[in-house]
Design an enzyme around this catalytic site. Structure first.
Site, short mmCIF file in Angstrom:
data_model
loop_
_atom_site.label_atom_id
_atom_site.label_comp_id
_atom_site.label_asym_id
_atom_site.label_seq_id
_atom_site.Cartn_x
_atom_site.Cartn_y
_atom_site.Cartn_z
N GLY A 1 43.45 40.92 36.90
CA GLY A 1 42.46 41.82 36.29
C GLY A 1 41.69 41.08 35.20
O GLY A 1 42.28 40.30 34.46
N ARG B 1 43.05 38.93 43.04
CA ARG B 1 44.51 38.98 42.95
C ARG B 1 45.15 38.24 44.14
O ARG B 1 46.11 38.69 44.72
CB ARG B 1 44.99 40.43 42.90
CG ARG B 1 44.57 41.18 41.62
CD ARG B 1 45.29 42.51 41.48
NE ARG B 1 44.77 43.29 40.38
CZ ARG B 1 45.19 43.19 39.11
NH1 ARG B 1 46.14 42.34 38.80
NH2 ARG B 1 44.67 43.96 38.18
N ASP C 1 51.17 37.61 34.43
CA ASP C 1 52.41 37.14 35.05
C ASP C 1 52.26 36.80 36.53
O ASP C 1 52.86 35.84 37.01
CB ASP C 1 53.56 38.12 34.81
CG ASP C 1 53.18 39.56 35.04
OD1 ASP C 1 52.03 39.82 35.46
OD2 ASP C 1 54.03 40.44 34.83
N THR D 1 46.05 39.15 29.47
CA THR D 1 46.17 40.53 29.95
C THR D 1 45.89 41.49 28.82
O THR D 1 46.35 41.28 27.69
CB THR D 1 47.55 40.86 30.56
OG1 THR D 1 47.63 42.27 30.76
CG2 THR D 1 48.72 40.43 29.70
N ILE D 2 45.15 42.53 29.13
CA ILE D 2 44.95 43.56 28.11
C ILE D 2 46.26 44.29 27.84
O ILE D 2 46.41 44.95 26.82
CB ILE D 2 43.86 44.58 28.49
CG1 ILE D 2 44.24 45.39 29.73
CG2 ILE D 2 42.52 43.92 28.65
CD1 ILE D 2 43.45 46.68 29.88
N ASP D 3 47.21 44.17 28.78
CA ASP D 3 48.47 44.93 28.65
C ASP D 3 49.41 44.35 27.59
O ASP D 3 50.38 45.01 27.21
CB ASP D 3 49.19 44.98 30.00
CG ASP D 3 48.43 45.78 31.04
OD1 ASP D 3 47.49 46.50 30.66
OD2 ASP D 3 48.77 45.67 32.24
N ASP E 1 51.73 42.20 27.79
CA ASP E 1 53.15 42.26 28.19
C ASP E 1 53.71 40.91 28.64
O ASP E 1 54.67 40.86 29.40
CB ASP E 1 53.33 43.32 29.30
CG ASP E 1 52.49 43.04 30.53
OD1 ASP E 1 51.74 42.06 30.54
OD2 ASP E 1 52.60 43.82 31.50
N MET F 1 45.72 52.17 30.12
CA MET F 1 46.40 51.20 30.98
C MET F 1 47.74 50.79 30.37
O MET F 1 47.98 50.99 29.19
CB MET F 1 45.51 50.00 31.27
CG MET F 1 44.44 50.31 32.30
SD MET F 1 43.52 48.84 32.78
CE MET F 1 42.55 49.52 34.14
N ARG G 1 51.00 49.17 32.78
CA ARG G 1 51.78 49.41 34.00
C ARG G 1 53.29 49.43 33.70
O ARG G 1 53.98 50.36 34.08
CB ARG G 1 51.40 48.28 34.96
CG ARG G 1 52.24 48.00 36.11
CD ARG G 1 51.64 46.88 36.92
NE ARG G 1 50.43 47.31 37.59
CZ ARG G 1 50.42 48.09 38.68
NH1 ARG G 1 51.54 48.48 39.23
NH2 ARG G 1 49.29 48.45 39.24
N GLU H 1 49.56 54.63 31.88
CA GLU H 1 49.49 54.85 33.34
C GLU H 1 50.83 54.65 34.05
O GLU H 1 51.09 55.23 35.08
CB GLU H 1 48.45 53.90 33.96
CG GLU H 1 48.84 52.43 33.77
CD GLU H 1 47.87 51.43 34.37
OE1 GLU H 1 46.89 51.82 35.00
OE2 GLU H 1 48.12 50.22 34.17
N HIS I 1 39.08 51.38 33.57
CA HIS I 1 38.57 50.02 33.40
C HIS I 1 37.60 49.87 32.23
O HIS I 1 37.22 48.74 31.90
CB HIS I 1 37.93 49.54 34.70
CG HIS I 1 38.94 49.43 35.80
ND1 HIS I 1 39.39 50.52 36.50
CD2 HIS I 1 39.64 48.37 36.27
CE1 HIS I 1 40.29 50.14 37.38
NE2 HIS I 1 40.46 48.84 37.26
N GLN J 1 38.52 50.04 29.43
CA GLN J 1 39.34 49.30 28.47
C GLN J 1 39.24 47.79 28.65
O GLN J 1 39.60 47.01 27.77
CB GLN J 1 40.82 49.71 28.62
CG GLN J 1 41.08 51.13 28.21
CD GLN J 1 42.37 51.65 28.80
OE1 GLN J 1 43.41 51.61 28.17
NE2 GLN J 1 42.33 52.14 30.04
N ARG J 2 38.80 47.37 29.82
CA ARG J 2 38.69 45.93 30.09
C ARG J 2 37.24 45.45 30.01
O ARG J 2 37.00 44.24 30.12
CB ARG J 2 39.20 45.61 31.50
CG ARG J 2 40.65 45.88 31.69
CD ARG J 2 41.29 45.08 32.80
NE ARG J 2 40.54 44.89 34.00
CZ ARG J 2 41.04 45.10 35.24
NH1 ARG J 2 42.27 45.55 35.39
NH2 ARG J 2 40.32 44.85 36.29
O1 F6P Z 1 45.22 43.81 33.88
C1 F6P Z 1 46.35 44.66 34.02
C2 F6P Z 1 45.89 45.99 34.40
O2 F6P Z 1 44.96 46.32 33.44
C3 F6P Z 1 46.96 47.09 34.51
O3 F6P Z 1 47.22 47.79 33.34
C4 F6P Z 1 46.38 47.98 35.57
O4 F6P Z 1 47.40 48.67 36.24
C5 F6P Z 1 45.68 47.03 36.45
O5 F6P Z 1 45.25 45.97 35.64
C6 F6P Z 1 44.52 47.63 37.22
O6 F6P Z 1 43.73 46.62 37.77
P1 F6P Z 1 42.75 46.69 39.00
O7 F6P Z 1 42.41 48.13 39.24
O8 F6P Z 1 41.59 45.89 38.57
O9 F6P Z 1 43.46 46.08 40.15
#
Ligand code: F6P
Length: 344
Positions: free
Chosen positions: A10, A72, A103, A125-127, A129, A169, A171, A222, A272, A274-275
């Site tokens: 992402g 991805r 990761d 990652t914005i997460d 983690d 967001m 996960r 989420e 999204h 947030q990104r």
């Molecule tokens: O980058 C991580 C993340 O933001 C997660 O929090 C989220 O579940 C995922 O990406 C969603 O990404 P996409 O919809 O772009 O596949």
């Protein structure tokens, strides 16, 4: 040296800041040449790249998204994938690869370096983690965006005497929910690390209505599981790293809250947004510091390692340490949340 960069997974505000700084220092200090593979690992498999010159990166540190685009793609799942990467790197006379990713992306970098290829990582990652680093770039931007959204929801929730459920967001870890929830003065903050206690949620919201405030703000990550239910999926289809798309817990939880409290409830999924957009000053700075360190790691041949922030220093650890286990909230952060909740 001839160095290749790529961005996987992402997207994340600050990716371009990393690219900018690595290329600038690499050319000016070390005399390197750069290319950028497009669309993450997909671009490597397809030998699809652009030259990264000083002109090509000029000013990009201010911008969001990634000039290299992303995907991805999981090289480990592609038959002969690692050998294909080796072939493409040799064909382009690449001496080192810098992979910017979370990761999943870094699990590929690790597999490549275990197979003798020269690669280093930068944690994206914005997460927030990734293990072993105090912060990933992009997280601060995501928290700022989510906090601003929560700020705005206070007034509309108040005007209509409603509960607003805000889905953010996160996960596997609730870093965004925790930080934006606290900064935005949410009345209930729900993170994936903890089961949702719906009776407690109802008590917290009723407290507001019983004490002169006729609205409530709930922030939910989420990745939370519904009480007596699982995660809420946007699609059951799995990506190439085996993840389902999470989306919709805010809406499901909102319905449950309305049913249990009788308070009119609405939900908003920040998704999204947030990104998107430009990185905060903090993420521009952090991203550039990561980029400067990554190019030094390349010249020190620190293959299989990833740049990390420890306190105020940028250093590095093994990718193996960084990607397992996921960095999650712990008791110290739960205490912050519960100490700021109403006493019910
Ligand atoms: O980058 C991580 C993340 O933001 C997660 O929090 C989220 O579940 C995922 O990406 C969603 O990404 P996409 O919809 O772009 O596949």
């Amino acid at each position: 040296m001839r160095v290749a960069l790529l961005t996987g997974g992402g997207d994340c505000p600050g990716l371009n800041a990393v690219i900018y700084a690595a290329v600038k220092k690499g050319i000016n200090k070390y005399g390197d040449e750069f290319i950028g593979f497009l669309n993450g690992w997909k671009g490597v498999l397809e030998n699809n790249f652009i030259p990264l010159t000083l002109d090509a990166v000029d000013g990009i540190q201010l911008t969001g998204g990634t000039i290299l685009h992303s995907s991805r793609t999981n090289v480990k799942k592609v038959p002969g994938g690692i050998e294909k990467v080796r072939e493409v790197l040799q064909l382009n006379k690449i001496d080192a690869l810098i992979a910017l990713g979370g990761d999943d992306t870094q699990s590929v970098t690790l597999a490549l370096t275990e197979n003798g290829l020269p690669g280093v990582g930068v944690p994206k990652t914005i997460d927030n983690d990734i293990n072993g680093t105090d912060a990933t770039f992009g997280y601060d931007t995501a928290v700022s965006i989510a906090t601003e959204a929560i700020d705005r929801l206070h007034t509309t929730a108040d005007s209509h005497n409603r509960v607003m459920v805000v889905e953010v967001m996160g996960r596997d870890a609730g870093w965004i929910a925790y930080a934006a929830g606290v900064a935005g003065g949410a009345h209930v903050i729900l993170v994936p690390e903890k089961e949702i206690d719906i009776d407690h949620v109802v008590k917290l919201l009723k407290y507001n209505y019983d004490h002169g405030k006729h609205y409530g703000i709930v922030v939910v990550a989420e990745g939370c599981h519904l009480p007596e239910g699982g995660q809420v999926l946007g699609s059951a289809e799995l990506d190439s790293f085996g993840h389902a798309r999470l989306s919709g817990i805010g809406e499901s939880l909102g319905e449950l809250i309305e049913e249990k409290t009788g308070f009119e409830t609405r939900s908003v999924n920040l998704g999204h947004t947030q990104r998107g957009g430009v990185p905060t000053a903090y993420d521009r700075l952090l991203g550039q510091r990561y980029g400067l360190h990554a190019i030094d790691m390349v010249h020190e041949k620190k293959w299989g390692r990833i740049a990390v922030l420890k306190g105020t220093d940028i250093t590095d650890i093994t990718i193996k340490e960084a990607i397992s286990p996921t960095r999650r909230l712990d008791q110290r952060f739960y205490d912050v949340i519960s100490d700021l909740e109403a006493k019910v």
